[in-house]
Design a protein around this motif. Structure first.
Motif, PDB file in Angstrom:
ATOM      1  N   HIS A  61      60.907  35.013  75.641  1.00 15.31           N
ATOM      2  CA  HIS A  61      62.105  36.069  75.140  1.00 15.31           C
ATOM      3  C   HIS A  61      62.339  35.776  73.621  1.00 15.31           C
ATOM      4  O   HIS A  61      62.803  36.505  72.711  1.00 15.31           O
ATOM      5  CB  HIS A  61      63.337  35.677  75.753  1.00 15.31           C
ATOM      6  CG  HIS A  61      64.265  34.466  75.389  1.00 15.31           C
ATOM      7  ND1 HIS A  61      63.771  33.395  76.289  1.00 15.31           N
ATOM      8  CD2 HIS A  61      64.924  34.111  74.561  1.00 15.31           C
ATOM      9  CE1 HIS A  61      64.611  32.375  75.717  1.00 15.31           C
ATOM     10  NE2 HIS A  61      65.289  32.730  74.661  1.00 15.31           N
ATOM     11  N   PRO A  62      62.000  34.402  73.016  1.00 18.76           N
ATOM     12  CA  PRO A  62      62.178  34.219  71.467  1.00 18.76           C
ATOM     13  C   PRO A  62      61.217  35.368  70.747  1.00 18.76           C
ATOM     14  O   PRO A  62      62.043  35.846  69.637  1.00 18.76           O
ATOM     15  CB  PRO A  62      61.775  32.912  71.291  1.00 18.76           C
ATOM     16  CG  PRO A  62      62.025  32.176  72.787  1.00 18.76           C
ATOM     17  CD  PRO A  62      61.852  33.162  73.401  1.00 18.76           C
ATOM     18  N   VAL A  63      60.384  35.781  71.196  1.00 15.46           N
ATOM     19  CA  VAL A  63      59.620  36.690  70.193  1.00 15.46           C
ATOM     20  C   VAL A  63      60.319  37.921  69.994  1.00 15.46           C
ATOM     21  O   VAL A  63      60.390  38.604  68.903  1.00 15.46           O
ATOM     22  CB  VAL A  63      58.296  36.884  70.520  1.00 15.46           C
ATOM     23  CG1 VAL A  63      57.415  35.728  70.244  1.00 15.46           C
ATOM     24  CG2 VAL A  63      58.083  37.459  71.899  1.00 15.46           C
ATOM     25  N   THR A  64      61.135  38.408  71.101  1.00 11.21           N
ATOM     26  CA  THR A  64      62.106  39.569  70.929  1.00 11.21           C
ATOM     27  C   THR A  64      62.977  39.300  70.280  1.00 11.21           C
ATOM     28  O   THR A  64      63.340  40.228  69.552  1.00 11.21           O
ATOM     29  CB  THR A  64      62.293  39.998  72.545  1.00 11.21           C
ATOM     30  OG1 THR A  64      61.164  40.496  73.192  1.00 11.21           O
ATOM     31  CG2 THR A  64      63.310  41.234  72.577  1.00 11.21           C
ATOM     32  N   GLU A  65      63.764  38.394  70.517  1.00  8.96           N
ATOM     33  CA  GLU A  65      64.826  37.878  69.559  1.00  8.96           C
ATOM     34  C   GLU A  65      64.395  37.834  67.943  1.00  8.96           C
ATOM     35  O   GLU A  65      65.157  38.523  67.319  1.00  8.96           O
ATOM     36  CB  GLU A  65      65.203  36.369  69.905  1.00  8.96           C
ATOM     37  CG  GLU A  65      66.014  36.155  71.064  1.00  8.96           C
ATOM     38  CD  GLU A  65      66.437  34.743  71.541  1.00  8.96           C
ATOM     39  OE1 GLU A  65      67.733  34.993  72.024  1.00  8.96           O
ATOM     40  OE2 GLU A  65      65.927  33.951  71.329  1.00  8.96           O
ATOM     41  N   MET A  66      63.228  37.431  67.594  1.00  8.41           N
ATOM     42  CA  MET A  66      62.739  37.098  66.154  1.00  8.41           C
ATOM     43  C   MET A  66      62.689  38.677  65.639  1.00  8.41           C
ATOM     44  O   MET A  66      62.733  38.996  64.379  1.00  8.41           O
ATOM     45  CB  MET A  66      61.607  36.500  66.041  1.00  8.41           C
ATOM     46  CG  MET A  66      61.548  35.180  66.596  1.00  8.41           C
ATOM     47  SD  MET A  66      62.613  34.241  65.548  1.00  8.41           S
ATOM     48  CE  MET A  66      61.354  33.305  64.433  1.00  8.41           C
ATOM     49  N   ILE A  67      62.134  39.557  66.438  1.00 10.38           N
ATOM     50  CA  ILE A  67      61.820  41.121  65.815  1.00 10.38           C
ATOM     51  C   ILE A  67      63.032  41.725  66.066  1.00 10.38           C
ATOM     52  O   ILE A  67      62.955  43.212  65.321  1.00 10.38           O
ATOM     53  CB  ILE A  67      60.723  41.842  66.761  1.00 10.38           C
ATOM     54  CG1 ILE A  67      60.827  42.079  67.803  1.00 10.38           C
ATOM     55  CG2 ILE A  67      59.375  40.870  66.350  1.00 10.38           C
ATOM     56  CD1 ILE A  67      59.982  43.024  68.669  1.00 10.38           C
ATOM     57  N   THR A  68      64.031  41.592  66.746  1.00  9.37           N
ATOM     58  CA  THR A  68      65.182  42.252  66.954  1.00  9.37           C
ATOM     59  C   THR A  68      66.595  41.773  66.282  1.00  9.37           C
ATOM     60  O   THR A  68      67.571  42.485  66.028  1.00  9.37           O
ATOM     61  CB  THR A  68      65.538  42.940  68.385  1.00  9.37           C
ATOM     62  OG1 THR A  68      65.792  41.552  68.977  1.00  9.37           O
ATOM     63  CG2 THR A  68      64.578  43.496  68.901  1.00  9.37           C
ATOM     64  N   GLY A  69      66.588  40.657  65.737  1.00 13.33           N
ATOM     65  CA  GLY A  69      67.593  39.835  65.095  1.00 13.33           C
ATOM     66  C   GLY A  69      68.999  39.690  66.142  1.00 13.33           C
ATOM     67  O   GLY A  69      69.851  39.752  65.730  1.00 13.33           O
TER      68      GLY A  69
END
Length: 678
Positions: free
Chosen positions: A350-358
């Motif tokens: 899930h962190p990669v999604t957090e990184m691209i969506t803020g």
């Protein structure tokens, strides 16, 4: 302007309603998404459940990295965290991080982290209003979600019905087909007879995939390429499914050759809303388990991305989904995609999604579980930049990725910053336990585009240095630097296809590296005699001290002029060295009889042989017997003797635990073989 200053300016301006006046150059590229999350947080400081109860304390029914991850967000929101731990985790990082911690039993997960009754009792004792299950363990257990509901405890996840419907692959496929989500042709029926399954496999056409109806993670999954191997693979899949899920039912599906594994992050709330936060590519796997994930998926056109997201939202709405979920698709070479399964929990990646969506998806989980609406509309969720996650495991890639366990004697990581995250649950000195998943950490990086993110990933991997057990860090470096991976040509057979390039056996150290190691050893031990000989990697190094402070090193037929010094930086020792005029810098660690060098090229281990009279062991413990390749539990003995002989003694029964490199049996060669070897 520094990032911290930009944050201060942003928050002050937001409070004064002057956001629109801020010059964009003050803000890092990901700040718009972070700003939206911040404004929403300020707007909804008070959050309650639909029953009017505040969430002020949450129990994390998990361990390690994900427990620490949830605790960080809980602390940010002012929510107290409660940890549970097994006897093996008594001194673990997640226990130290929590506001409260409770022991729940012995190391085996069946007696601790999988004990629903013990965890519910801790929730009651600690007065926690909610339980966050993390991933794995009880996170997708319908009975546990139902038990929480019965006990008046908020389960931070979807309703039990959604877990049930998505947890049974045959049921989920039927629901998805009815909702207009593309599905792969297959057989999901109740007739589990060998003959029925074999007939359906023939009708679908080989190759086919046998999958366990329950569970996930590649367990109970087998690829069958011909009718001749069907029965053997069916029995193997059933055995594993029974062991892992206590259910040996399987389904048959058409196998999509060299597919991509593309998944979509979705979120639903109690008010009937659902959104998607774009897709992740998780194609590169070993043993059917992910190893590098990225977002967004490379090469996906905007129109395909939109179709993926909309299909995932239809899937979520079809089961009245609430909270964080992931809809997994397989995608062929023409970007046609088909529903594979839905993970009814937060994903490891899930962190990669957090990184691209803020966004902070754990915060979303907590707030949605408390009865709030999804904070952003679909139109407000924007994609910015590119992110990678590399999973760092205690395992030996050269030995079929055999999982490992043991102490983290040395552990140093790259420096964390807004575009680099170290998601871990261990520290230097901790042990990777044999009882649980051997993942040490997740290294997550973000940059403005894929190539920049890939460069940052490789740079950060070189700074992740571990001594004490085998890891996959060098393998990840090889993988992320492979030309086909750089080009984005990823698929689930990527590792088998490029096996030779990615899993090269460890080469003999270059002579220049031997010189570096020898100099490091000399300087570390302050050996300043005029001339002596070192032995490393079965190579003699004749060393002569020159009075100008340099050394002449003779290795076989070549002489090297070596000069350098040691220095300390952030509690680590570094070697600055020049070999025949070529300068380099490496981190230096010397433990027992091994020299470790960590440089921009990767890691090198150089053994200093121990004299035989020091390394001899008792004949009983070393008499030709095979050694345990890893610390673990003996489940089945399958040992192939290299020569004819007799097994005189078996040291372990099935179910017993053996330490790494412990003799498993005592083996005596036949006399003729002994004479030949002599």
């Amino acid at each position: 302007m520094a990032a911290a200053s930009a944050v201060s300016v942003l928050l002050v301006a937001a409070e004064r309603n002057r956001w629109h006046r801020l010059p964009s150059l003050l803000l890092p590229p990901r700040f718009p998404g972070l700003f939206r999350t911040w404004v929403w947080r300020q707007r909804t400081m008070k959050y309650t459940t639909t029953t009017g109860r505040n969430i002020t304390k949450v129990l994390i029914a998990n361990r390690g990295e994900i427990a620490c991850r949830v605790m960080r967000t809980a602390r940010k929101l002012g929510v107290q965290s409660v940890a549970v731990y097994s006897e093996a985790d008594r001194n673990s990082m997640h226990v130290d991080m929590a506001d409260e911690a409770y022991s729940i039993g012995p190391a085996p997960s069946q007696q601790s982290y999988l004990s629903m009754e013990k965890i519910i009792q801790v929730a009651k004792t600690s007065a926690a209003q909610a339980i966050h299950p993390g991933y794995g363990f009880l996170s997708e257990n319908m009975e546990f979600a139902e038990l929480c509901k019965q006990e008046g405890i908020i389960f931070i996840g979807p309703p039990p019905s959604a877990i049930r419907d998505m947890g049974i692959k045959s049921t989920s496929k039927s629901i998805m087909a009815a909702a207009g989500v593309p599905v792969v042709e297959g057989y999901h029926g109740e007739d589990q007879s060998d003959q029925c399954l074999k007939e359906h496999a023939g009708r679908i056409g080989y190759p086919v995939m046998i999958k366990a109806v329950q569970g996930g993670g590649g367990k109970g999954m087998r690829i069958v390429r011909s009718e001749q191997e069907f029965q053997e693979q069916l029995e193997s899949a059933r055995r594993e499914a029974k062991k892992c899920f206590n259910d040996d039912a399987v389904l048959i599906e058409k196998f999509v050759d060299t597919p991509r594994h593309v998944e979509v992050q979705v979120f639903g709330d109690h008010h009937g809303n659902a959104v998607y936060l774009f897709e992740r590519d998780c194609s590169v796997q070993r043993r059917h388990q992910k190893i590098i994930e990225e977002a967004p998926a490379p090469g996906i056109k905007p129109e395909v991305r939109k179709k993926l997201g909309e299909a995932a939202v239809r899937a979520a709405k079809a089961v009245n989904y609430v909270g964080a979920g992931t809809v997994e698709f397989i995608m062929d070479s023409k970007h046609n995609f088909y529903f594979m399964e839905m993970n009814t929990r937060l994903q490891v990646e899930h962190p990669v999604t957090e990184m691209i969506t803020g966004t902070d998806l754990v915060e979303w989980q907590l707030r949605i579980a408390a009865g709030e609406k999804i904070p952003l509309s679909q139109e407000e969720i924007t994609l910015q930049g590119h992110a990678f996650e590399a999973r760092i495991y205690a395992e030996d890639p050269s030995n079929n990725f055999m999982p490992g366990a043991g102490p983290l004697v040395h552990l140093s990581t790259p420096r964390a910053d807004p575009s680099t995250r170290i998601e871990t649950g261990v520290r230097q000195g901790d042990e990777v336990s044999v009882h649980y998943d051997p993942m040490i950490a997740k290294l997550v990086v973000w940059a403005a585009d894929r190539q920049a993110a890939l460069t940052k990933l490789r740079y950060s991997l070189r700074q992740y240095n571990i001594v004490g057990l085998h890891t996959n860090i060098d393998f990840l470096l090889n993988l992320s630097g492979h030309p086909e991976f750089e080009a984005g040509n990823v698929h689930t057979d990527f590792i088998p296809q490029h096996h030779k390039e990615l899993l090269l056996s460890r080469k003999a150290a270059a002579k220049e590296s031997l010189c570096q190691a020898a100099l490091g050893l000399i300087l570390k031990e302050k050996a300043m005699t005029d001339a002596f000989t070192l032995q490393a990697h079965d190579v003699a190094i004749a060393v002569t001290y020159n009075h100008d402070g340099s050394y002449s090193m003779q290795i076989e037929d070549k002489t090297f002029q070596v000069l350098g010094n040691l220095y300390s930086e952030e509690d680590c020792t570094y070697l600055k060295c020049s070999v025949n005029g070529v300068a380099s810098k490496a981190k230096l660690i010397i433990l027992e009889n091994t020299i470790y060098l960590f440089s921009k090229e990767g890691s090198i281990e150089i053994d200093i042989p121990v004299p035989k009279y020091l390394s001899s062991v008792s004949s009983e413990g070393s008499q030709g017997g095979p050694l345990a390749p890893m610390t673990g539990t003996i489940e089945k003995h399958t040992i192939k003797a290299p020569k004819d002989g007799t097994i005189k003694k078996v040291f372990y029964r099935e179910g017993a635990q053996a330490n790494r490199h412990t003799p498993l049996v005592e083996f005596e060669e036949e006399e003729s073989d002994k004479r030949e070897s002599e």
